[in-house]
Design a protein around this motif. Structure first.
Motif, PDB file in Angstrom:
ATOM      1  N   PRO A  15       0.792  -1.232   0.000  1.00  0.00           N
ATOM      2  CA  PRO A  15       0.000   0.000   0.000  1.00  0.00           C
ATOM      3  C   PRO A  15       0.825   1.284   0.000  1.00  0.00           C
ATOM      4  O   PRO A  15       0.495   2.237  -0.698  1.00  0.00           O
ATOM      5  N   ALA A  16       1.901   1.333   0.782  1.00  0.00           N
ATOM      6  CA  ALA A  16       2.728   2.543   0.814  1.00  0.00           C
ATOM      7  C   ALA A  16       3.393   2.771  -0.540  1.00  0.00           C
ATOM      8  O   ALA A  16       3.431   3.893  -1.054  1.00  0.00           O
ATOM      9  N   ALA A  17       3.927   1.688  -1.124  1.00  0.00           N
ATOM     10  CA  ALA A  17       4.576   1.808  -2.426  1.00  0.00           C
ATOM     11  C   ALA A  17       3.575   2.207  -3.507  1.00  0.00           C
ATOM     12  O   ALA A  17       3.910   2.969  -4.429  1.00  0.00           O
ATOM     13  N   ARG A  18       2.335   1.715  -3.405  1.00  0.00           N
ATOM     14  CA  ARG A  18       1.313   2.099  -4.379  1.00  0.00           C
ATOM     15  C   ARG A  18       0.995   3.584  -4.281  1.00  0.00           C
ATOM     16  O   ARG A  18       0.827   4.271  -5.293  1.00  0.00           O
ATOM     17  N   THR A  19       0.908   4.083  -3.062  1.00  0.00           N
ATOM     18  CA  THR A  19       0.643   5.511  -2.866  1.00  0.00           C
ATOM     19  C   THR A  19       1.764   6.352  -3.458  1.00  0.00           C
ATOM     20  O   THR A  19       1.516   7.362  -4.125  1.00  0.00           O
ATOM     21  N   ILE A  20       3.005   5.914  -3.246  1.00  0.00           N
ATOM     22  CA  ILE A  20       4.154   6.646  -3.783  1.00  0.00           C
ATOM     23  C   ILE A  20       4.176   6.581  -5.301  1.00  0.00           C
ATOM     24  O   ILE A  20       4.469   7.575  -5.982  1.00  0.00           O
ATOM     25  N   ALA A  21       3.849   5.412  -5.868  1.00  0.00           N
ATOM     26  CA  ALA A  21       3.818   5.276  -7.329  1.00  0.00           C
ATOM     27  C   ALA A  21       2.746   6.182  -7.932  1.00  0.00           C
ATOM     28  O   ALA A  21       2.965   6.823  -8.971  1.00  0.00           O
ATOM     29  N   THR A  22       1.585   6.243  -7.282  1.00  0.00           N
ATOM     30  CA  THR A  22       0.529   7.137  -7.767  1.00  0.00           C
ATOM     31  C   THR A  22       0.980   8.587  -7.722  1.00  0.00           C
ATOM     32  O   THR A  22       0.753   9.360  -8.668  1.00  0.00           O
ATOM     33  N   LEU A  23       1.649   8.968  -6.629  1.00  0.00           N
ATOM     34  CA  LEU A  23       2.187  10.326  -6.527  1.00  0.00           C
ATOM     35  C   LEU A  23       3.163  10.602  -7.661  1.00  0.00           C
ATOM     36  O   LEU A  23       3.148  11.682  -8.261  1.00  0.00           O
ATOM     37  N   THR A  81      -0.946  27.469 -10.574  1.00  0.00           N
ATOM     38  CA  THR A  81      -2.099  26.692 -10.112  1.00  0.00           C
ATOM     39  C   THR A  81      -1.788  25.202 -10.090  1.00  0.00           C
ATOM     40  O   THR A  81      -2.094  24.496  -9.122  1.00  0.00           O
ATOM     41  N   VAL A  82      -1.154  24.720 -11.174  1.00  0.00           N
ATOM     42  CA  VAL A  82      -0.804  23.299 -11.250  1.00  0.00           C
ATOM     43  C   VAL A  82       0.200  22.936 -10.156  1.00  0.00           C
ATOM     44  O   VAL A  82       0.055  21.916  -9.464  1.00  0.00           O
ATOM     45  N   LEU A  83       1.220  23.763  -9.978  1.00  0.00           N
ATOM     46  CA  LEU A  83       2.236  23.479  -8.959  1.00  0.00           C
ATOM     47  C   LEU A  83       1.643  23.529  -7.552  1.00  0.00           C
ATOM     48  O   LEU A  83       2.002  22.711  -6.693  1.00  0.00           O
ATOM     49  N   ALA A  84       0.733  24.459  -7.309  1.00  0.00           N
ATOM     50  CA  ALA A  84       0.091  24.524  -5.990  1.00  0.00           C
ATOM     51  C   ALA A  84      -0.752  23.276  -5.740  1.00  0.00           C
ATOM     52  O   ALA A  84      -0.757  22.720  -4.637  1.00  0.00           O
ATOM     53  N   TYR A 134      -1.309  18.027  -3.057  1.00  0.00           N
ATOM     54  CA  TYR A 134      -1.463  16.575  -3.153  1.00  0.00           C
ATOM     55  C   TYR A 134      -0.272  15.858  -2.529  1.00  0.00           C
ATOM     56  O   TYR A 134      -0.438  14.855  -1.825  1.00  0.00           O
ATOM     57  N   GLY A 135       0.928  16.376  -2.769  1.00  0.00           N
ATOM     58  CA  GLY A 135       2.128  15.770  -2.189  1.00  0.00           C
ATOM     59  C   GLY A 135       2.108  15.818  -0.668  1.00  0.00           C
ATOM     60  O   GLY A 135       2.487  14.843  -0.010  1.00  0.00           O
ATOM     61  N   LEU A 136       1.668  16.941  -0.098  1.00  0.00           N
ATOM     62  CA  LEU A 136       1.582  17.044   1.357  1.00  0.00           C
ATOM     63  C   LEU A 136       0.541  16.086   1.919  1.00  0.00           C
ATOM     64  O   LEU A 136       0.748  15.456   2.965  1.00  0.00           O
ATOM     65  N   PHE A 137      -0.574  15.948   1.213  1.00  0.00           N
ATOM     66  CA  PHE A 137      -1.622  15.014   1.644  1.00  0.00           C
ATOM     67  C   PHE A 137      -1.105  13.580   1.635  1.00  0.00           C
ATOM     68  O   PHE A 137      -1.304  12.820   2.589  1.00  0.00           O
TER      69      PHE A 137
END
Length: 206
Positions: A10-18, A68-71, A76-79
């Motif tokens: 699960p952690a690796a999947r979250t990182i891959a999605t990011l 806007t895209v970077l924000a 999303y990265g912080l979440f």
């Protein structure tokens, strides 16, 4: 295999999605920048048309859109980062990982006195908190298919949550330059099914 885009937990999947989300966002911004680079070579439409192009392309799409895209990507990265933090769960397995030049020594809270070298044993389908430290210089604990990497710092223990979806062997390495020979500083994680994990704790699988 050390692929970060072939997750097995699960952690690796979250990182891959990011990673894919960040790549997509970067691709969109890159494409827009390429368009903006082409614009100066287009024929001019007079002062009025030029002013409108500056307002639309440079201010609107050249500044507002990338910001806007970077924000959004930052948010999303912080979440995602917050979601990866280890939390107290009733079935968490706790192990220790101590790095040194050039070996990893693993200990097990559920099997006091048991140590393994360069092979970490975990149960599949259960979260595992790895307390990472080092006996000498800074190393880095990384199993790409199970979780992100975390540094081993002298004098402290950093906690990394890993989990394997299924039994198997997953390759890990130290992704930190820590002296000549660090590129061969590898280890593996063996994920057991429930029966295999109990056998390991009893000493049958060592």
């Amino acid at each position: 295999m050390l692929s970060t885009v072939d997750p097995a937990g699960p952690a690796a999947r979250t990182i891959a999605t990011l990673w894919w989300v960040m790549l997509s966002g970067a691709g969109v911004i890159f494409a827009l920048v390429m368009v903006l680079l082409v614009l100066p070579y287009r024929a001019q439409n007079g002062p009025k048309g030029e002013t409108r192009q500056i307002r639309v392309w440079i201010v609107g799409l050249g500044l507002a859109f990338p910001m806007t895209v970077l924000a959004a990507l930052l948010g999303y990265g912080l979440f995602v980062g917050e979601q990866l933090l280890p939390r107290d769960l009733p079935d968490v397995v706790r192990v220790g990982a101590e790095g040194r030049q050039w070996a990893w020594t693993f200990t097990y809270e559920d099997a006091p006195g048991t140590t393994t070298q360069d092979v970490l044993h975990i149960p599949a389908g259960r979260p595992v908190d790895v307390a990472i430290t080092t006996a000498d210089v800074i190393h880095s604990f990384w199993v790409p298919r199970l979780a992100g990497k975390l540094d081993a710092v002298p004098g402290r223990a950093n906690i990394l949550r890993i989990e394997a979806d299924a039994p198997g062997v997953y390759q890990g390495l130290s992704a930190e330059f820590s002296g000549a020979g660090y590129d061969r500083f590898t280890f593996s994680v063996t994920a057991h099914d429930a029966a295999g994990w109990q056998a390991f704790l009893r000493g049958d699988e060592r």
